[in-house]
Design a protein around this motif. Structure first.
Motif, mmCIF file in Angstrom:
data_model
loop_
_atom_site.group_PDB
_atom_site.id
_atom_site.type_symbol
_atom_site.label_atom_id
_atom_site.label_comp_id
_atom_site.label_asym_id
_atom_site.label_seq_id
_atom_site.Cartn_x
_atom_site.Cartn_y
_atom_site.Cartn_z
ATOM 1 N N LEU A 77 0.875 -1.170 0.000
ATOM 2 C CA LEU A 77 0.000 0.000 0.000
ATOM 3 C C LEU A 77 0.911 1.218 0.000
ATOM 4 O O LEU A 77 1.650 1.444 0.951
ATOM 5 N N SER A 78 0.867 1.992 -1.047
ATOM 6 C CA SER A 78 1.745 3.143 -1.197
ATOM 7 C C SER A 78 0.903 4.404 -1.348
ATOM 8 O O SER A 78 0.364 4.673 -2.416
ATOM 9 N N GLY A 79 0.760 5.143 -0.245
ATOM 10 C CA GLY A 79 -0.045 6.362 -0.283
ATOM 11 C C GLY A 79 -1.525 6.081 -0.486
ATOM 12 O O GLY A 79 -2.194 6.762 -1.243
ATOM 13 N N CYS A 80 -2.062 5.095 0.218
ATOM 14 C CA CYS A 80 -3.455 4.671 0.032
ATOM 15 C C CYS A 80 -4.320 5.045 1.226
ATOM 16 O O CYS A 80 -3.834 5.190 2.340
ATOM 17 N N SER A 81 -5.607 5.160 0.972
ATOM 18 C CA SER A 81 -6.548 5.352 2.067
ATOM 19 C C SER A 81 -7.754 4.441 1.868
ATOM 20 O O SER A 81 -8.169 4.169 0.747
ATOM 21 N N HIS A 82 -8.258 3.957 2.978
ATOM 22 C CA HIS A 82 -9.460 3.122 3.022
ATOM 23 C C HIS A 82 -9.372 1.916 2.083
ATOM 24 O O HIS A 82 -10.336 1.568 1.416
ATOM 25 N N THR A 83 -8.202 1.280 2.082
ATOM 26 C CA THR A 83 -7.989 0.066 1.303
ATOM 27 C C THR A 83 -7.965 -1.116 2.265
ATOM 28 O O THR A 83 -7.455 -1.013 3.368
ATOM 29 N N ASN A 84 -8.550 -2.231 1.831
ATOM 30 C CA ASN A 84 -8.707 -3.398 2.687
ATOM 31 C C ASN A 84 -7.880 -4.571 2.188
ATOM 32 O O ASN A 84 -7.902 -4.883 0.992
ATOM 33 N N ILE A 85 -7.185 -5.220 3.111
ATOM 34 C CA ILE A 85 -6.518 -6.495 2.853
ATOM 35 C C ILE A 85 -7.152 -7.477 3.841
ATOM 36 O O ILE A 85 -6.913 -7.387 5.041
ATOM 37 N N ILE A 86 -7.999 -8.378 3.335
ATOM 38 C CA ILE A 86 -8.813 -9.210 4.218
ATOM 39 C C ILE A 86 -8.783 -10.663 3.752
ATOM 40 O O ILE A 86 -8.929 -10.953 2.553
#
Length: 173
Positions: free
Chosen positions: A108-117
């Motif tokens: 995740l490079s400069g991300c917001s509200h990203t999910n790893i599930i």
């Protein structure tokens, strides 16, 4: 977000693509791309809002890099080698994937509200790396219910003191 058409990769019959990238290129915003079980030797670049779903996480295999450079992208049910980069994205997800044998499993490079599930990540230098670009950190991401093992670093926050806020890391093993 995904209320468009469904494109198919690896199936038989008219309208099926043989390469995932060809289906991504042909897709319009909001389309699903359904990938049948098989081995796909290609690097992918996603620059539009699409959902990418594999038939089965163990038998739908991508041997190559995945680079996501758009908001609202979902990747689900794949085996991925070479890793996945989310670059300055918002509201993306990678779900129920098997990720291995890469320098970075998920970046995740400069991300917001990203999910790893619900992913399994192993045999990488960095299982999950939260990096930053141009002083943009990672804000409000969720890393949950993953199994992360046999990596040099499980979850690595690059320069964590200055660039990462309000990320939730829960229920990982």
């Amino acid at each position: 977000v995904f209320n468009g058409n469904t494109l198919y990769v690896g199936g038989s019959g008219p309208g099926n693509y043989s390469k995932i990238q060809d289906a991504i290129d042909a897709a319009t915003e909001g389309d699903w791309i359904y990938v049948f079980s098989g081995e796909y030797l290609e690097d992918l670049t996603i620059k539009k809002t699409v959902g990418l779903i594999g038939e089965n996480q163990e038998s739908t295999k991508i041997y190559g890099d995945i680079s996501v450079r758009e908001y609202n992208v979902e990747i689900r049910r794949f085996t991925i080698t070479q890793g996945t980069l989310f670059d300055n994205t918002n509201n993306c997800s990678i779900l129920s994937c098997l990720i291995h044998s890469s320098y970075v499993g998920v970046n995740l490079s400069g991300c917001s509200h990203t999910n790893i599930i619900d992913c399994a990540i192993w045999n990488c230098s960095n299982g999950i790396l939260l990096s930053y670009t141009n002083s943009t950190g990672n804000i409000g991401n969720s890393i949950s219910n993953n199994t992360i093992y046999d990596n040099e670093y499980g979850i690595n926050f690059e320069h964590w003191t200055y660039y990462h806020y309000s990320n939730q890391i829960t229920g990982n093993h």
